[in-house]
Design a protein around this motif. Structure first.
Motif, PDB file in Angstrom:
ATOM      1  N   GLU A 194      13.994 -11.653   3.925  1.00  0.00           N
ATOM      2  CA  GLU A 194      12.713 -12.300   4.186  1.00  0.00           C
ATOM      3  C   GLU A 194      11.666 -11.357   4.763  1.00  0.00           C
ATOM      4  N   THR A 195      12.123 -10.239   5.315  1.00  0.00           N
ATOM      5  CA  THR A 195      11.185  -9.267   5.895  1.00  0.00           C
ATOM      6  C   THR A 195      10.555  -8.362   4.842  1.00  0.00           C
ATOM      7  N   ILE A 196      11.059  -8.422   3.611  1.00  0.00           N
ATOM      8  CA  ILE A 196      10.607  -7.521   2.543  1.00  0.00           C
ATOM      9  C   ILE A 196       9.572  -8.194   1.657  1.00  0.00           C
ATOM     10  N   PHE A 197       8.483  -7.478   1.395  1.00  0.00           N
ATOM     11  CA  PHE A 197       7.492  -7.865   0.385  1.00  0.00           C
ATOM     12  C   PHE A 197       7.611  -6.816  -0.723  1.00  0.00           C
ATOM     13  N   ALA A 198       8.278  -7.188  -1.814  1.00  0.00           N
ATOM     14  CA  ALA A 198       8.548  -6.243  -2.894  1.00  0.00           C
ATOM     15  C   ALA A 198       7.281  -5.921  -3.668  1.00  0.00           C
ATOM     16  N   GLU A 199       7.254  -4.696  -4.208  1.00  0.00           N
ATOM     17  CA  GLU A 199       6.081  -4.237  -4.949  1.00  0.00           C
ATOM     18  C   GLU A 199       6.500  -3.579  -6.274  1.00  0.00           C
ATOM     19  N   GLY A 200       5.925  -2.386  -6.581  1.00  0.00           N
ATOM     20  CA  GLY A 200       6.085  -1.757  -7.887  1.00  0.00           C
ATOM     21  C   GLY A 200       7.517  -1.373  -8.226  1.00  0.00           C
ATOM     22  N   LEU A 201       7.732  -1.093  -9.520  1.00  0.00           N
ATOM     23  CA  LEU A 201       9.067  -0.814 -10.041  1.00  0.00           C
ATOM     24  C   LEU A 201       8.972   0.203 -11.171  1.00  0.00           C
ATOM     25  N   THR A 202       9.955   1.103 -11.241  1.00  0.00           N
ATOM     26  CA  THR A 202      10.078   1.978 -12.399  1.00  0.00           C
ATOM     27  C   THR A 202      11.544   2.288 -12.640  1.00  0.00           C
ATOM     28  N   ILE A 203      11.835   2.838 -13.820  1.00  0.00           N
ATOM     29  CA  ILE A 203      13.193   3.208 -14.202  1.00  0.00           C
ATOM     30  C   ILE A 203      13.272   4.722 -14.312  1.00  0.00           C
ATOM     31  N   VAL A 204      14.271   5.298 -13.643  1.00  0.00           N
ATOM     32  CA  VAL A 204      14.535   6.736 -13.725  1.00  0.00           C
ATOM     33  C   VAL A 204      16.013   6.890 -14.087  1.00  0.00           C
ATOM     34  N   GLY A 205      16.279   7.189 -15.350  1.00  0.00           N
ATOM     35  CA  GLY A 205      17.666   7.301 -15.801  1.00  0.00           C
ATOM     36  C   GLY A 205      18.397   5.983 -15.670  1.00  0.00           C
ATOM     37  N   ASP A 206      19.493   5.983 -14.911  1.00  0.00           N
ATOM     38  CA  ASP A 206      20.274   4.758 -14.725  1.00  0.00           C
ATOM     39  C   ASP A 206      19.937   4.064 -13.408  1.00  0.00           C
ATOM     40  N   LYS A 207      18.764   4.374 -12.866  1.00  0.00           N
ATOM     41  CA  LYS A 207      18.367   3.807 -11.577  1.00  0.00           C
ATOM     42  C   LYS A 207      17.057   3.032 -11.679  1.00  0.00           C
ATOM     43  N   LEU A 208      16.956   1.992 -10.879  1.00  0.00           N
ATOM     44  CA  LEU A 208      15.702   1.274 -10.673  1.00  0.00           C
ATOM     45  C   LEU A 208      15.144   1.696  -9.315  1.00  0.00           C
ATOM     46  N   ILE A 209      13.857   2.043  -9.298  1.00  0.00           N
ATOM     47  CA  ILE A 209      13.182   2.418  -8.057  1.00  0.00           C
ATOM     48  C   ILE A 209      12.172   1.326  -7.747  1.00  0.00           C
ATOM     49  N   GLN A 210      12.314   0.712  -6.594  1.00  0.00           N
ATOM     50  CA  GLN A 210      11.448  -0.400  -6.201  1.00  0.00           C
ATOM     51  C   GLN A 210      10.711  -0.077  -4.908  1.00  0.00           C
ATOM     52  N   LEU A 211       9.440  -0.436  -4.852  1.00  0.00           N
ATOM     53  CA  LEU A 211       8.645  -0.242  -3.650  1.00  0.00           C
ATOM     54  C   LEU A 211       8.600  -1.514  -2.814  1.00  0.00           C
ATOM     55  N   THR A 212       8.292  -1.335  -1.535  1.00  0.00           N
ATOM     56  CA  THR A 212       7.912  -2.450  -0.678  1.00  0.00           C
ATOM     57  C   THR A 212       6.465  -2.230  -0.264  1.00  0.00           C
ATOM     58  N   TRP A 213       5.819  -3.308   0.139  1.00  0.00           N
ATOM     59  CA  TRP A 213       4.387  -3.215   0.437  1.00  0.00           C
ATOM     60  C   TRP A 213       4.134  -2.486   1.757  1.00  0.00           C
ATOM     61  N   GLN A 214       4.439  -3.131   2.875  1.00  0.00           N
ATOM     62  CA  GLN A 214       4.149  -2.564   4.189  1.00  0.00           C
ATOM     63  C   GLN A 214       5.407  -2.219   4.989  1.00  0.00           C
ATOM     64  N   ASN A 215       6.557  -2.318   4.365  1.00  0.00           N
ATOM     65  CA  ASN A 215       7.813  -1.969   5.043  1.00  0.00           C
ATOM     66  C   ASN A 215       8.051  -0.470   5.085  1.00  0.00           C
ATOM     67  N   GLN A 216       7.226   0.281   4.327  1.00  0.00           N
ATOM     68  CA  GLN A 216       7.250   1.752   4.325  1.00  0.00           C
ATOM     69  C   GLN A 216       8.577   2.332   3.856  1.00  0.00           C
ATOM     70  N   ILE A 217       9.242   1.613   2.953  1.00  0.00           N
ATOM     71  CA  ILE A 217      10.456   2.139   2.330  1.00  0.00           C
ATOM     72  C   ILE A 217      10.466   1.818   0.843  1.00  0.00           C
ATOM     73  N   GLY A 218      11.101   2.697   0.073  1.00  0.00           N
ATOM     74  CA  GLY A 218      11.438   2.415  -1.308  1.00  0.00           C
ATOM     75  C   GLY A 218      12.941   2.198  -1.391  1.00  0.00           C
ATOM     76  N   ILE A 219      13.362   1.462  -2.416  1.00  0.00           N
ATOM     77  CA  ILE A 219      14.775   1.117  -2.567  1.00  0.00           C
ATOM     78  C   ILE A 219      15.245   1.553  -3.947  1.00  0.00           C
ATOM     79  N   VAL A 220      16.427   2.153  -4.007  1.00  0.00           N
ATOM     80  CA  VAL A 220      17.010   2.640  -5.252  1.00  0.00           C
ATOM     81  C   VAL A 220      18.239   1.795  -5.593  1.00  0.00           C
ATOM     82  N   TYR A 221      18.296   1.316  -6.855  1.00  0.00           N
ATOM     83  CA  TYR A 221      19.397   0.479  -7.312  1.00  0.00           C
ATOM     84  C   TYR A 221      20.050   1.078  -8.556  1.00  0.00           C
TER      85      TYR A 221
END
Length: 348
Positions: free
Chosen positions: A173-200
């Protein structure tokens, strides 16, 4: 008597100070601060300083020395090889070992007028109206979507034809998800004001790691050109990230011939150019990633007029590119449709 002498002494000091301040007044006559200058046009620097009050004047552009003068004669600065954006001009006026510093600035703009592209709707696909679209990708016949809002954010795998959600994970609930891109076999997702990106892991959605933001304090949009990741932060800057470490390695500033393009949002890399949504505008701008110049615009005002949208629909946001089938997809936040467009022009 003592009081009179003191008053006279203070008056003399005040007059002397005024004369010193007047004689040492230095300022730029040209260029006017904040002036917009087409790149390639020379800029004339000229300051006002009283003759005999200085030994020399050194001129700098963004802290880089240009030239010097022993008088107030004008200096001409070429701009054809400069990058776009705000340029700080400084004059250091020397008297012996001491100097006074005055500054002004210009905004360097491209001369190119953006090409206005036309489009036609080729197809429409259903879209989940609960999805507050922040990032959209197409890969191997599947949409990958990052959806935002506090307490509603998610990462999705979607069948384009039916709009059916094939896989979904909800964000904390603390995360406001933002942009997304694909790099190889990974998804890279941004957060708005949480100041972190997440790799899946792209297939399993397993979270692999997080990475911190650096100079760009917010996350808005992402895209990938096969070598670099590009990240927007809601300003007119697009940052370049290392595809392996996710560290920022530089940025471009985006300008059209009319000025800075702020609020850059969702991004997609298509045939050597970055396509970007502009928040709260029905326009996609087409950006040269090497220069930041807006080379084209796609006005989508008539694509899905507000009066025809589903009641919960929000603004245009979401660009995906089918690199194999050469298909362009666009949607919006909580829209009930994804549109496939055919764009007239040399870029597609």
């Amino acid at each position: 008597m003592k009081r009179v002498i003191i008053v006279l002494f203070i008056s003399v000091l005040f007059i002397a100070a005024c004369k010193t301040q007047k004689s040492s007044s230095v300022y730029f006559l040209s260029p006017e601060e904040g002036r917009s200058v087409p790149r390639g046009q020379n800029v004339t620097l000229k300051i006002d300083a009283e003759s005999g009050s200085f030994d020399s004047i050194a001129y700098l552009l963004d802290t880089v020395f240009i030239t010097s003068r022993k008088d107030t004669s004008s200096v001409s600065v070429q701009t054809s090889d400069l990058s776009l954006g705000i340029k700080v001009l400084t004059a250091k006026v020397y008297e012996g070992a001491e100097y006074k510093e005055v500054t002004t600035n210009i905004v360097l703009l491209p001369t190119e007028v953006p090409v206005q592209y036309k489009y036609e709707v080729v197809n429409t696909f259903p879209h989940d109206t609960s999805a507050f679209t922040q990032g959209l990708e197409y890969h191997d016949g599947i949409f990958y979507e990052s959806d935002g809002m506090q307490g509603e954010s998610s990462l999705r795998k979607v069948d384009p034809e039916s709009g059916k959600v094939l896989k979904k994970i909800d964000m904390p609930e603390t995360i406001f998800a933002e942009g997304l891109t694909i790099v190889g076999d990974k998804l890279i997702q941004l957060t708005w004001q949480n100041q972190i990106g997440i790799v899946y892991n792209k297939d399993t959605f397993e979270k692999l790691r997080e990475f911190p933001y650096q100079a760009s304090q917010q996350g808005w949009g992402l895209c990938y050109d096969g070598k670099n990741i590009y990240k927007s932060d809601g300003t007119n800057r697009i940052y370049t990230l290392n595809k392996d470490t996710y560290l920022e390695e530089g940025y471009i500033e985006v300008y059209s011939n009319k000025g800075a393009i702020d609020s850059l949002n969702e991004l997609e890399y298509i045939n050597g150019r970055i396509y970007a949504n502009v928040w709260e505008r029905n326009t996609i701008v087409i950006i040269n990633p090497s220069t930041g110049v807006v080379e084209g615009e796609l006005d989508l005002s008539d694509l899905y007029p507000i009066e025809k949208r589903n009641p919960t629909a929000d603004v245009l946001n979401g660009i995906a590119w089918d690199a194999v089938g050469k298909r362009l997809f666009v949607t919006g936040k909580r829209w009930d449709k994804v549109f496939e467009l055919r764009v007239a022009g040399p870029k597609l």
